[in-house]
Enzyme design. Structure first.
Site, PDB file in Angstrom:
ATOM      1  N   ARG A  27       8.737  80.458  39.956  1.00 16.99           N
ATOM      2  CA  ARG A  27       8.193  80.714  41.285  1.00 16.99           C
ATOM      3  C   ARG A  27       9.202  81.594  41.986  1.00 16.99           C
ATOM      4  O   ARG A  27      10.247  81.192  42.303  1.00 16.99           O
ATOM      5  CB  ARG A  27       7.620  79.493  41.892  1.00 16.99           C
ATOM      6  CG  ARG A  27       6.717  79.586  43.168  1.00 16.99           C
ATOM      7  CD  ARG A  27       6.311  78.505  43.963  1.00 16.99           C
ATOM      8  NE  ARG A  27       7.728  78.305  44.713  1.00 16.99           N
ATOM      9  CZ  ARG A  27       7.846  76.907  45.117  1.00 16.99           C
ATOM     10  NH1 ARG A  27       7.175  75.896  44.415  1.00 16.99           N
ATOM     11  NH2 ARG A  27       8.907  76.340  45.519  1.00 16.99           N
TER      12      ARG A  27
ATOM     13  N   GLU B 210      14.436  82.580  47.352  1.00 17.45           N
ATOM     14  CA  GLU B 210      15.025  82.117  46.160  1.00 17.45           C
ATOM     15  C   GLU B 210      13.986  82.196  44.908  1.00 17.45           C
ATOM     16  O   GLU B 210      12.744  82.532  44.823  1.00 17.45           O
ATOM     17  CB  GLU B 210      15.179  80.719  46.264  1.00 17.45           C
ATOM     18  CG  GLU B 210      14.031  79.712  46.667  1.00 17.45           C
ATOM     19  CD  GLU B 210      14.471  78.375  46.924  1.00 17.45           C
ATOM     20  OE1 GLU B 210      15.974  78.127  46.509  1.00 17.45           O
ATOM     21  OE2 GLU B 210      13.621  77.466  47.252  1.00 17.45           O
TER      22      GLU B 210
ATOM     23  N   ASN C 221      12.917  80.362  41.604  1.00 17.28           N
ATOM     24  CA  ASN C 221      12.919  78.914  41.071  1.00 17.28           C
ATOM     25  C   ASN C 221      12.761  78.756  39.514  1.00 17.28           C
ATOM     26  O   ASN C 221      11.438  79.256  39.181  1.00 17.28           O
ATOM     27  CB  ASN C 221      11.951  78.051  42.048  1.00 17.28           C
ATOM     28  CG  ASN C 221      12.031  77.974  43.238  1.00 17.28           C
ATOM     29  OD1 ASN C 221      12.817  77.247  44.004  1.00 17.28           O
ATOM     30  ND2 ASN C 221      11.234  78.889  43.914  1.00 17.28           N
TER      31      ASN C 221
ATOM     32  N   SER D  80       6.675  73.216  42.113  1.00 18.04           N
ATOM     33  CA  SER D  80       5.813  72.572  42.540  1.00 18.04           C
ATOM     34  C   SER D  80       4.446  73.256  43.308  1.00 18.04           C
ATOM     35  O   SER D  80       4.684  74.343  43.533  1.00 18.04           O
ATOM     36  CB  SER D  80       6.269  71.287  43.478  1.00 18.04           C
ATOM     37  OG  SER D  80       7.067  72.032  44.591  1.00 18.04           O
TER      38      SER D  80
ATOM     39  N   LYS E 128      21.796  79.651  42.849  1.00 18.63           N
ATOM     40  CA  LYS E 128      21.662  80.377  44.091  1.00 18.63           C
ATOM     41  C   LYS E 128      22.848  81.587  43.645  1.00 18.63           C
ATOM     42  O   LYS E 128      22.853  82.656  44.058  1.00 18.63           O
ATOM     43  CB  LYS E 128      22.202  79.806  45.326  1.00 18.63           C
ATOM     44  CG  LYS E 128      21.210  78.713  45.469  1.00 18.63           C
ATOM     45  CD  LYS E 128      19.880  79.178  45.836  1.00 18.63           C
ATOM     46  CE  LYS E 128      18.808  78.128  46.314  1.00 18.63           C
ATOM     47  NZ  LYS E 128      18.697  77.040  45.561  1.00 18.63           N
TER      48      LYS E 128
ATOM     49  N   LYS F 217      23.731  78.104  51.591  1.00 18.79           N
ATOM     50  CA  LYS F 217      23.135  77.452  50.429  1.00 18.79           C
ATOM     51  C   LYS F 217      23.815  77.067  49.157  1.00 18.79           C
ATOM     52  O   LYS F 217      24.533  77.689  48.740  1.00 18.79           O
ATOM     53  CB  LYS F 217      21.902  78.461  49.966  1.00 18.79           C
ATOM     54  CG  LYS F 217      20.789  78.757  50.947  1.00 18.79           C
ATOM     55  CD  LYS F 217      19.631  79.620  50.193  1.00 18.79           C
ATOM     56  CE  LYS F 217      18.559  79.851  51.180  1.00 18.79           C
ATOM     57  NZ  LYS F 217      17.318  80.344  50.333  1.00 18.79           N
TER      58      LYS F 217
ATOM     59  N   GLU G  76      18.162  72.426  44.427  1.00 13.33           N
ATOM     60  CA  GLU G  76      16.653  72.779  44.438  1.00 13.33           C
ATOM     61  C   GLU G  76      16.126  71.545  45.351  1.00 13.33           C
ATOM     62  O   GLU G  76      16.708  70.535  45.704  1.00 13.33           O
ATOM     63  CB  GLU G  76      16.105  72.596  43.227  1.00 13.33           C
ATOM     64  CG  GLU G  76      16.621  73.585  42.051  1.00 13.33           C
ATOM     65  CD  GLU G  76      16.347  74.976  42.724  1.00 13.33           C
ATOM     66  OE1 GLU G  76      15.341  75.527  43.275  1.00 13.33           O
ATOM     67  OE2 GLU G  76      17.097  75.986  42.254  1.00 13.33           O
ATOM     68  N   GLY G  77      14.863  71.896  45.957  1.00  4.10           N
ATOM     69  CA  GLY G  77      14.275  70.954  46.856  1.00  4.10           C
ATOM     70  C   GLY G  77      14.688  71.122  48.143  1.00  4.10           C
ATOM     71  O   GLY G  77      15.643  71.854  48.626  1.00  4.10           O
TER      72      GLY G  77
ATOM     73  N   ARG H 101       3.300  78.127  51.779  1.00  4.31           N
ATOM     74  CA  ARG H 101       3.650  76.951  52.533  1.00  4.31           C
ATOM     75  C   ARG H 101       3.836  77.337  53.922  1.00  4.31           C
ATOM     76  O   ARG H 101       4.639  78.215  54.005  1.00  4.31           O
ATOM     77  CB  ARG H 101       4.782  76.250  51.866  1.00  4.31           C
ATOM     78  CG  ARG H 101       4.630  75.622  50.538  1.00  4.31           C
ATOM     79  CD  ARG H 101       6.069  75.098  49.567  1.00  4.31           C
ATOM     80  NE  ARG H 101       6.945  76.248  49.373  1.00  4.31           N
ATOM     81  CZ  ARG H 101       8.087  76.040  49.253  1.00  4.31           C
ATOM     82  NH1 ARG H 101       8.599  74.938  49.035  1.00  4.31           N
ATOM     83  NH2 ARG H 101       8.459  77.436  48.676  1.00  4.31           N
TER      84      ARG H 101
END
Length: 489
Positions: free
Chosen positions: A127, A143, A145, A150, A318, A378, A382-383, A464
């Site tokens: 993603r 970013e 992923n 999710s 990253k 960063k 992740e998350g 989102r």
């Protein structure tokens, strides 16, 4: 052309909308478990009452470059493997307890198998996340992923919800008519497209035959609250492809599986596993003991196709994202790219700096010491909840040894537009300015050794949103909500 404003509803009409929204969400699985839940309890997922405006041209740009981004990361993994491994080795020195442990497993598997992987095919369900930059009206990549992406399940659902509310007249205060044209509220087909990617990996595992006797193993977190997002993909696998799934945490893997001739089986049923799909394992909190690391090693050394493999997961750090914004490296990795697509890719990048001892790193240290208000720091995590913003950056860096700064990247902040949408969390409605993040899913099956791509396709979208006053945006972490786009010219 400016977007339409949000619907303005009388209090009693908004109450009717909210009741219908909650009923639809609970009826159709647009839900999450609350904290400290019982298995029979679920709440509506945090969502917006209305779709949020997004320029059609920028949405189409993001769709157009997804397959190229998929290919870019595959080329990093397969065609520049020595370079990637060298970079991961550097990162491992800063992050021995996580990146280092993953890298150790990768090296151990190669050493035990004559320098080769047991399973060279890899499945990527990726993603790429973007925000609109109001300064120049472009989309900028936040970013990329490569593991446990999710909300592919809930994204499909929230689009259908917004269309239902629109078609049922809940957005019109006077005449119960449609407020939006349906084609301006696209429904993401991410559930079925992500399931298709897994099904195709099953097909290649079985020597290009559709074998419904092999199964999919979801690796999940204990106490997963976002379980329904995952289950929608599982249901699509059984409904559309007749593929059964199992769910295990890393803690329970060794008790519940067995390996025979390098093939992975579910111990209780002796079902053969064709694909291991990681919905956990993306951060150190998923490895609560040495047993979890042993489980990851056990799974990785089998013939099952991993989604993702360890090297695929680590390509999403990253630091690699920062390096890929370099034009020379980009051209080397995509030598056949046409000028239009190349420029589209470049237009999505913001400036990203290392914080090492390179000339670029020294320059980055200088500019944040002078003015850190334009940046986000960063780590390789992740998350939600891991980034450090603006004025907090110098204070954070002062607390850690400068030799460890190289584990971070410094990224220019993006300035997205704000919209006064409404968010509903449980039964509370929040009416604040929000900012939004567009995610484009992609599926790719490839040979990690040769770089041959078996399949590559865009796999739907996600929006989102979060309060503009919030730095973080994780939905499950409590920072944001699932939204959908209203496209305008």
């Amino acid at each position: 052309m400016a977007p339409k404003g949000f619907p303005e509803l009388l209090k009693e009409h908004e109450d009717e909308l909210v009741e219908s929204l909650l009923h639809w969400s609970l009826s159709n699985g647009l839900i999450m478990y609350p904290p400290n839940y019982a298995k029979y309890q679920a709440n509506n997922a945090p969502i917006t009452l209305f779709p949020t405006p997004f320029p059609k041209k920028l949405y189409e740009n993001a769709i157009e470059v997804q397959e190229v981004f998929n290919e870019l990361y595959v080329n990093v993994i397969s065609k520049e493997k020595e370079w990637l491994i060298a970079k991961i080795k550097e990162l491992s020195e800063f992050d021995q307890s996580f990146t280092g442990e993953l890298f150790n497993i990768y090296q151990k598997i190669l050493s035990e198998n004559g320098g080769k992987l047991k399973q060279e095919l890899s499945l990527g369900l990726f993603r790429s996340d973007y925000m609109i930059n109001s300064v120049d009206e472009t989309i900028k990549q936040i970013e990329f992923n490569t593991i446990s992406v999710s909300f592919g399940g809930l994204s499909s659902k929230v689009g259908k919800l917004h269309q239902y509310l629109n078609n049922s007249g809940y957005y019109d205060d006077k005449y119960s008519m449609k407020y939006y044209d349906n084609e301006h509220i696209p429904i993401s087909n991410s559930i079925n497209k992500l399931a298709k990617g897994i099904n195709e990996a099953n097909y290649y595992y079985n020597d290009q035959t559709h074998n419904t006797k092999t199964v999919i193993l979801f690796i999940i977190q204990e106490g997963e609250r976002n379980v329904f997002d995952q289950r929608h993909i599982e249901y699509s696998l059984i409904e559309n492809h007749q593929l059964k799934s199992y769910r295990l945490s890393l803690e329970k893997v060794q008790e519940e599986v067995v390996i025979n001739n390098d093939k992975l089986y579910i111990k209780q049923t002796m079902d053969e596993v064709s694909v291991v799909y990681y919905r956990s394992g993306y951060g150190p909190n998923d490895y609560t003991s040495s047993k979890c690391w042993e489980s990851r090693y056990l799974l990785e050394k089998t013939l099952a196709i991993k989604c993702p493999s360890i090297l695929t997961q680590l390509s999403g750090t990253k630091k690699i994202q920062q390096i890929l914004t370099n034009e020379e490296i980009l051209k080397k990795l995509l030598p056949k790219i046409d000028t239009k697509t190349y420029n589209q890719l470049l237009s999505t990048f913001v400036k990203i700096y290392p914080l090492d001892d390179s000339e670029e790193g020294k320059y980055a240290k200088k500019i944040i010491s002078e003015d850190s208000s334009k940046f986000v720091l960063k780590p390789q995590r992740e998350g939600g909840g891991n980034n450090i913003y603006k004025e907090d950056i110098p204070k954070f860096l002062q607390k850690i040894d400068e030799k460890d700064w190289g584990a971070y990247i410094l990224m220019e902040l993006i300035h997205p537009p704000k919209y006064s949408n409404k968010i509903i969390r449980n039964d509370e409605i929040y009416n604040e300015d929000i900012i939004s993040e567009l995610g484009i899913f992609g599926s790719i099956i490839f040979n990690e050794t040769t770089g041959e791509i078996k399949l590559n396709f865009e796999s739907g979208h996600l929006l989102r949103s979060k309060f503009s006053s919030s730095n973080e945006g994780g939905v499950a972490a409590g920072f944001g909500c699932v939204d959908n786009i209203y496209l305008y010219e």
